[in-house]
Design a protein around this motif. Structure first.
Motif, PDB file in Angstrom:
ATOM      1  N   LYS A 113       0.829  -1.204   0.000  1.00  6.20           N
ATOM      2  CA  LYS A 113       0.000   0.000   0.000  1.00  6.20           C
ATOM      3  C   LYS A 113       0.861   1.251   0.000  1.00  6.20           C
ATOM      4  O   LYS A 113       1.825   1.363   0.753  1.00  6.20           O
ATOM      5  CB  LYS A 113      -0.907  -0.014   1.234  1.00  6.20           C
ATOM      6  CG  LYS A 113      -1.795   1.208   1.382  1.00  6.20           C
ATOM      7  CD  LYS A 113      -2.629   1.105   2.636  1.00  6.20           C
ATOM      8  CE  LYS A 113      -3.501   2.333   2.842  1.00  6.20           C
ATOM      9  NZ  LYS A 113      -4.307   2.245   4.093  1.00  6.20           N
ATOM     10  N   LEU A 114       0.497   2.193  -0.860  1.00  7.55           N
ATOM     11  CA  LEU A 114       1.152   3.503  -0.881  1.00  7.55           C
ATOM     12  C   LEU A 114       0.218   4.522  -0.232  1.00  7.55           C
ATOM     13  O   LEU A 114      -0.878   4.758  -0.728  1.00  7.55           O
ATOM     14  CB  LEU A 114       1.479   3.940  -2.309  1.00  7.55           C
ATOM     15  CG  LEU A 114       2.022   5.370  -2.466  1.00  7.55           C
ATOM     16  CD1 LEU A 114       3.344   5.537  -1.731  1.00  7.55           C
ATOM     17  CD2 LEU A 114       2.169   5.739  -3.938  1.00  7.55           C
ATOM     18  N   GLU A 115       0.665   5.097   0.852  1.00  8.17           N
ATOM     19  CA  GLU A 115      -0.159   6.081   1.564  1.00  8.17           C
ATOM     20  C   GLU A 115       0.676   7.325   1.828  1.00  8.17           C
ATOM     21  O   GLU A 115       1.757   7.258   2.411  1.00  8.17           O
ATOM     22  CB  GLU A 115      -0.676   5.504   2.882  1.00  8.17           C
ATOM     23  CG  GLU A 115      -1.603   6.454   3.625  1.00  8.17           C
ATOM     24  CD  GLU A 115      -2.210   5.814   4.865  1.00  8.17           C
ATOM     25  OE1 GLU A 115      -3.113   6.409   5.465  1.00  8.17           O
ATOM     26  OE2 GLU A 115      -1.776   4.694   5.224  1.00  8.17           O
ATOM     27  N   LEU A 116       0.179   8.454   1.364  1.00  9.29           N
ATOM     28  CA  LEU A 116       0.839   9.733   1.573  1.00  9.29           C
ATOM     29  C   LEU A 116      -0.098  10.660   2.327  1.00  9.29           C
ATOM     30  O   LEU A 116      -1.276  10.773   1.990  1.00  9.29           O
ATOM     31  CB  LEU A 116       1.222  10.373   0.228  1.00  9.29           C
ATOM     32  CG  LEU A 116       2.190   9.593  -0.663  1.00  9.29           C
ATOM     33  CD1 LEU A 116       2.448  10.358  -1.954  1.00  9.29           C
ATOM     34  CD2 LEU A 116       3.491   9.310   0.055  1.00  9.29           C
ATOM     35  N   CYS A 117       0.427  11.314   3.331  1.00  4.18           N
ATOM     36  CA  CYS A 117      -0.399  12.209   4.129  1.00  4.18           C
ATOM     37  C   CYS A 117       0.473  13.349   4.632  1.00  4.18           C
ATOM     38  O   CYS A 117       1.603  13.537   4.191  1.00  4.18           O
ATOM     39  CB  CYS A 117      -1.060  11.461   5.288  1.00  4.18           C
ATOM     40  SG  CYS A 117       0.110  10.608   6.360  1.00  4.18           S
ATOM     41  N   ASN A 118      -0.050  14.127   5.538  1.00  8.24           N
ATOM     42  CA  ASN A 118       0.758  15.168   6.158  1.00  8.24           C
ATOM     43  C   ASN A 118       1.988  14.514   6.789  1.00  8.24           C
ATOM     44  O   ASN A 118       1.894  13.387   7.283  1.00  8.24           O
ATOM     45  CB  ASN A 118      -0.067  15.915   7.203  1.00  8.24           C
ATOM     46  CG  ASN A 118      -1.067  16.843   6.540  1.00  8.24           C
ATOM     47  OD1 ASN A 118      -0.815  17.374   5.470  1.00  8.24           O
ATOM     48  ND2 ASN A 118      -2.211  17.030   7.172  1.00  8.24           N
ATOM     49  N   PRO A 119       3.152  15.154   6.750  1.00  8.82           N
ATOM     50  CA  PRO A 119       3.366  16.591   6.584  1.00  8.82           C
ATOM     51  C   PRO A 119       3.533  17.090   5.153  1.00  8.82           C
ATOM     52  O   PRO A 119       4.079  18.172   4.945  1.00  8.82           O
ATOM     53  CB  PRO A 119       4.659  16.825   7.368  1.00  8.82           C
ATOM     54  CG  PRO A 119       5.436  15.563   7.135  1.00  8.82           C
ATOM     55  CD  PRO A 119       4.417  14.465   7.093  1.00  8.82           C
ATOM     56  N   LEU A 120       3.100  16.337   4.123  1.00 11.21           N
ATOM     57  CA  LEU A 120       3.256  16.777   2.735  1.00 11.21           C
ATOM     58  C   LEU A 120       2.155  17.770   2.376  1.00 11.21           C
ATOM     59  O   LEU A 120       1.397  17.576   1.417  1.00 11.21           O
ATOM     60  CB  LEU A 120       3.228  15.566   1.801  1.00 11.21           C
ATOM     61  CG  LEU A 120       4.289  14.492   2.064  1.00 11.21           C
ATOM     62  CD1 LEU A 120       4.103  13.316   1.132  1.00 11.21           C
ATOM     63  CD2 LEU A 120       5.683  15.084   1.910  1.00 11.21           C
ATOM     64  N   SER A 121       2.089  18.835   3.123  1.00  6.75           N
ATOM     65  CA  SER A 121       0.983  19.783   2.971  1.00  6.75           C
ATOM     66  C   SER A 121       1.092  20.642   1.724  1.00  6.75           C
ATOM     67  O   SER A 121       0.120  21.295   1.338  1.00  6.75           O
ATOM     68  CB  SER A 121       0.909  20.689   4.206  1.00  6.75           C
ATOM     69  OG  SER A 121       2.128  21.382   4.394  1.00  6.75           O
TER      70      SER A 121
ATOM     71  N   CYS B 299       4.916   0.819  -9.852  1.00  5.14           N
ATOM     72  CA  CYS B 299       5.543   0.647  -8.539  1.00  5.14           C
ATOM     73  C   CYS B 299       5.017  -0.564  -7.774  1.00  5.14           C
ATOM     74  O   CYS B 299       5.403  -0.776  -6.616  1.00  5.14           O
ATOM     75  CB  CYS B 299       5.348   1.913  -7.693  1.00  5.14           C
ATOM     76  SG  CYS B 299       6.389   3.291  -8.217  1.00  5.14           S
ATOM     77  N   GLY B 300       4.154  -1.353  -8.375  1.00  2.00           N
ATOM     78  CA  GLY B 300       3.642  -2.536  -7.705  1.00  2.00           C
ATOM     79  C   GLY B 300       2.781  -2.224  -6.492  1.00  2.00           C
ATOM     80  O   GLY B 300       2.679  -3.054  -5.574  1.00  2.00           O
ATOM     81  N   ALA B 301       2.166  -1.050  -6.465  1.00  2.00           N
ATOM     82  CA  ALA B 301       1.306  -0.680  -5.337  1.00  2.00           C
ATOM     83  C   ALA B 301       0.028  -1.512  -5.360  1.00  2.00           C
ATOM     84  O   ALA B 301      -0.545  -1.778  -6.417  1.00  2.00           O
ATOM     85  CB  ALA B 301       0.972   0.809  -5.395  1.00  2.00           C
ATOM     86  N   THR B 302      -0.414  -1.939  -4.196  1.00  2.15           N
ATOM     87  CA  THR B 302      -1.655  -2.699  -4.086  1.00  2.15           C
ATOM     88  C   THR B 302      -2.842  -1.805  -3.751  1.00  2.15           C
ATOM     89  O   THR B 302      -3.991  -2.213  -3.901  1.00  2.15           O
ATOM     90  CB  THR B 302      -1.510  -3.776  -3.000  1.00  2.15           C
ATOM     91  OG1 THR B 302      -1.156  -3.148  -1.752  1.00  2.15           O
ATOM     92  CG2 THR B 302      -0.439  -4.783  -3.378  1.00  2.15           C
ATOM     93  N   MET B 303      -2.557  -0.582  -3.336  1.00  2.00           N
ATOM     94  CA  MET B 303      -3.589   0.401  -3.019  1.00  2.00           C
ATOM     95  C   MET B 303      -2.903   1.760  -2.933  1.00  2.00           C
ATOM     96  O   MET B 303      -1.750   1.858  -2.522  1.00  2.00           O
ATOM     97  CB  MET B 303      -4.283   0.062  -1.689  1.00  2.00           C
ATOM     98  CG  MET B 303      -5.391   1.020  -1.293  1.00  2.00           C
ATOM     99  SD  MET B 303      -6.108   0.598   0.333  1.00  2.00           S
ATOM    100  CE  MET B 303      -6.764  -1.040  -0.026  1.00  2.00           C
ATOM    101  N   VAL B 304      -3.617   2.807  -3.337  1.00  2.00           N
ATOM    102  CA  VAL B 304      -3.074   4.156  -3.286  1.00  2.00           C
ATOM    103  C   VAL B 304      -4.033   5.048  -2.517  1.00  2.00           C
ATOM    104  O   VAL B 304      -5.199   5.184  -2.896  1.00  2.00           O
ATOM    105  CB  VAL B 304      -2.841   4.732  -4.699  1.00  2.00           C
ATOM    106  CG1 VAL B 304      -2.323   6.165  -4.616  1.00  2.00           C
ATOM    107  CG2 VAL B 304      -1.869   3.865  -5.490  1.00  2.00           C
TER     108      VAL B 304
END
Length: 476
Positions: free
Chosen positions: A233-241, A251-256
C-alpha cells in the motif's frame, strides 16, 4: 562578439554622458566590458564543453569558465561496450575526466550537480566522492541518474551514502533526482526540510524507507516514483501539505491513498488498484492508466476514489466490458474535460457507446469530450453482428466540444455520434478523425488506412445533415 545596448540620446550634442554614439544610437560594447556577475549569468547558460572553450579567447577569459559555472553536468554512455573489461575502462576514464573538472572547481559554489551514466562497480567510490564534493560546494540541486546494464539485480546497484550528508547539506537540498540506487535512510533520518522536488526512478526501497525519506519534507511540491517496487500500500499524508504533483508509475502498489490538501496533478500507471484521493484536495488533472480492468470496475473505483477531479484521462490497456453497466449514484460534480483512450476488441465494439454514455451521465457539467479509439481493423464499416442496445436518453446540457479519433465508420461509432448530436443542445464543435492517435508514441506516427478517405467523405455528408448549422464540423 559585440552586444548592442540602447542608450538615451542627448538632444544637445548627440553624445550621451560624454561617450560617443553611432548614427544609429547603438554603441558597440565588448563582451568583456560587461560586469562579472552579468558574464556569469551568460556563461552559466552554455553547455560545459562550450564554456571550457572560452578559455582560449584571451588571458582575461582563461579562468572565467571556472568562476561563472554554477551548474555542473556530466553525461556518459558505455552501452557501446559489450565486454565487461572495456566497459570498466570506459567508466574509469569517465571518472578521471569528472575528477579533473572538479579539481578546477574546488572551493567554488555549485548550485546544480548532475551525473548521468550507466553504472559500473568501479564508479562506487567516485560517486561517494562526488557527493561529498557537491555538499562542500553547497549544491542545491543533485542528480545521480544511473542506468543499469541490460540484466541486473538490486545487488548490482549503488547504495546512496546517507552518512555523507550533514545537517547543513540536508537542509540546503531543494531538488533530488536518483536512478538505479539502493535507498536505505537511517531510522533517525528526519527528511529534507527544504526539498521541493524528488524524482526516484528504479530505486530500491520499501514502504517504510519511503515513509522515513518523506518525513520532514514539509516543502515538497513534486514527487515522482517510477519503478520503485513498493509491493504494498502507498499512503501519503501530512506533513506533505504542499505536495501539488504526484506520479506513481509501475511501482507494484496494491492500493493508493493520498491525504494531502493541495494535490493538483496526479498520474498513475500500473495494475488496477483502488485509488483514494482526499476529496478536499484541489485535484485538477488525473491521468490513470490501468493495465487490465473492466470498464465498470474502473469507473466505480474512480467515482468513489477521485470524485473531485476536473480533468480526467482514462486509459485501460486490456479493456473488458461487461454485458450491463451497473447504475451509479455517485457523480463527478467538477469534471469538465474527459479523455478516454480505448483499445477496442471486436467482441466489445457494440458495448462501447453504452459505457461511454454512462460515464458522461456521471459528469453532468462535462464541457469537452475526447475519445481516442484503437483496435481491430475488422470494425471498418462494421454492419454485421448484434445491434447496439438502445442508449438511455440524457441531455448533456454543458457539452460544447467533442473530438473523436480512430473513427472507422463502425455501427457503434455512428450510433454513438448520433446519440451525442441529439442530446447535446449546446454543442459548438465536433471533430471526427479517421486516423488512429492511440499508441502514436509507440508507432512513431498516426495510423491511417486505405478506407480513411472513404469514411471521411461518408461521415461528413451524413453528419452535416444531422447537425445544427451552428455546430462547426471537422472531418479528417
Amino acid at each position: 562578439m559585440a552586444i548592442h545596448m540602447q542608450q538615451k540620446r542627448s538632444t544637445a550634442s548627440g553624445r550621451c554622458h560624454g561617450k560617443p554614439i553611432s548614427e544609429k544610437g547603438r554603441p558597440s560594447v565588448k563582451l568583456e566590458d560587461l560586469p562579472e556577475d552579468v558574464l556569469c549569468i551568460i556563461v552559466s547558460k552554455l553547455p560545459l564543453k562550450e564554456v571550457s572553450r572560452t578559455s582560449v579567447l584571451s588571458s582575461s577569459w582563461r579562468y572565467i569558465w571556472s568562476i561563472c559555472r554554477p551548474k555542473l553536468s556530466f553525461s556518459g554512455f558505455c552501452g557501446f561496450y559489450d565486454d565487461p573489461h572495456e566497459r570498466e575502462q570506459y567508466s574509469q576514464k569517465f571518472a578521471e575526466k569528472v575528477n579533473a573538472v572538479l579539481r578546477k572547481y574546488d572551493g567554488k559554489l555549485i548550485e546544480e550537480f548532475d551525473v548521468k551514466i550507466e553504472f559500473d562497480a568501479v564508479l562506487s567510490d567516485h560517486l561517494n566522492n562526488w557527493l561529498t564534493f557537491a555538499m562542500l560546494s553547497r549544491t542545491k540541486n543533485l542528480a545521480f541518474d544511473l542506468e543499469p546494464a541490460t540484466s541486473y539485480s538490486w545487488g548490482d546497484c549503488h547504495t546512496f551514502p546517507f552518512h555523507l550528508l550533514d545537517r547543513e547539506s540536508i537542509s540546503r537540498l531543494q531538488r533530488i533526482q536518483l536512478s538505479f540506487l539502493s535507498f536505505k535512510p537511517p531510522p533517525d533520518f528526519r527528511g529534507f526540510p527544504n526539498l521541493r522536488k524528488l524524482d526516484l526512478n528504479l530505486v530500491h526501497l520499501n514502504r517504510e524507507d519511503l515513509e522515513v525519506m518523506l518525513h520532514g519534507c514539509h516543502n515538497l511540491e513534486w514527487l515522482s516514483l517510477v519503478r520503485c517496487y513498493l509491493n504494498g500500500k502507498l499512503e501519503l499524508c501530512n506533513p506533505l501539505s504542499r505536495l501539488a504533483h504526484l506520479a506513481v508509475i509501475q511501482c507494484g502498489a496494491t492500493m493508493v491513498e493520498i491525504h494531502v490538501p493541495k494535490l493538483a496533478n496526479f498520474k498513475y500507471h500500473g495494475d488496477f488498484v483502488s485509488i483514494a484521493i482526499n476529496p478536499a484536495s484541489k485535484l485538477e488533472n488525473a491521468y490513470i492508466w490501468f493495465f487490465k480492468a473492466t470498464f465498470e470496475d474502473a469507473l466505480s473505483a474512480l467515482l468513489n476514489g477521485i470524485p473531485s477531479i476536473q480533468n480526467l484521462t482514462l486509459h485501460i490497456y486490456w479493456l473488458r466490458i461487461e454485458a450491463q453497466m451497473p447504475s451509479n449514484t455517485c457523480i463527478f460534480p467538477h469534471l469538465r474535460h474527459l479523455q478516454l483512450l480505448m483499445n477496442i476488441q471486436l467482441e466489445y465494439a457494440n458495448k462501447v457507446p453504452n459505457v461511454v454514455s454512462s460515464l458522461m451521465r456521471a459528469a453532468p457539467f462535462l464541457q469537452k469530450l475526447e475519445v481516442h479509439f484503437g483496435g481491430n481493423d475488422k470494425i471498418w464499416f462494421a454492419d454485421q453482428g448484434p445491434g447496439m442496445p438502445q442508449l438511455t436518453r440524457c441531455e448533456y446540457s454543458c457539452l460544447k466540444n467533442v473530438h473523436i479519433t480512430g473513427y472507422k465508420g463502425a455501427r457503434c461509432q455512428i450510433e454513438f455520434l448520433l446519440h451525442i448530436v441529439e442530446n447535446a443542445p449546446t454543442l459548438e464543435a465536433l471533430t471526427v478523425d479517421t486516423t488512429q492517435v492511440l499508441y502514436e508514441d509507440y508507432y512513431g506516427a498516426r495510423i491511417g488506412s486505405k478506407f480513411s478517405e472513404c469514411v471521411a467523405v461518408v461521415s461528413r455528408d451524413f453528419l452535416r445533415r444531422k447537425l445544427p448549422t451552428k455546430v462547426k464540423l471537422h472531418v479528417m
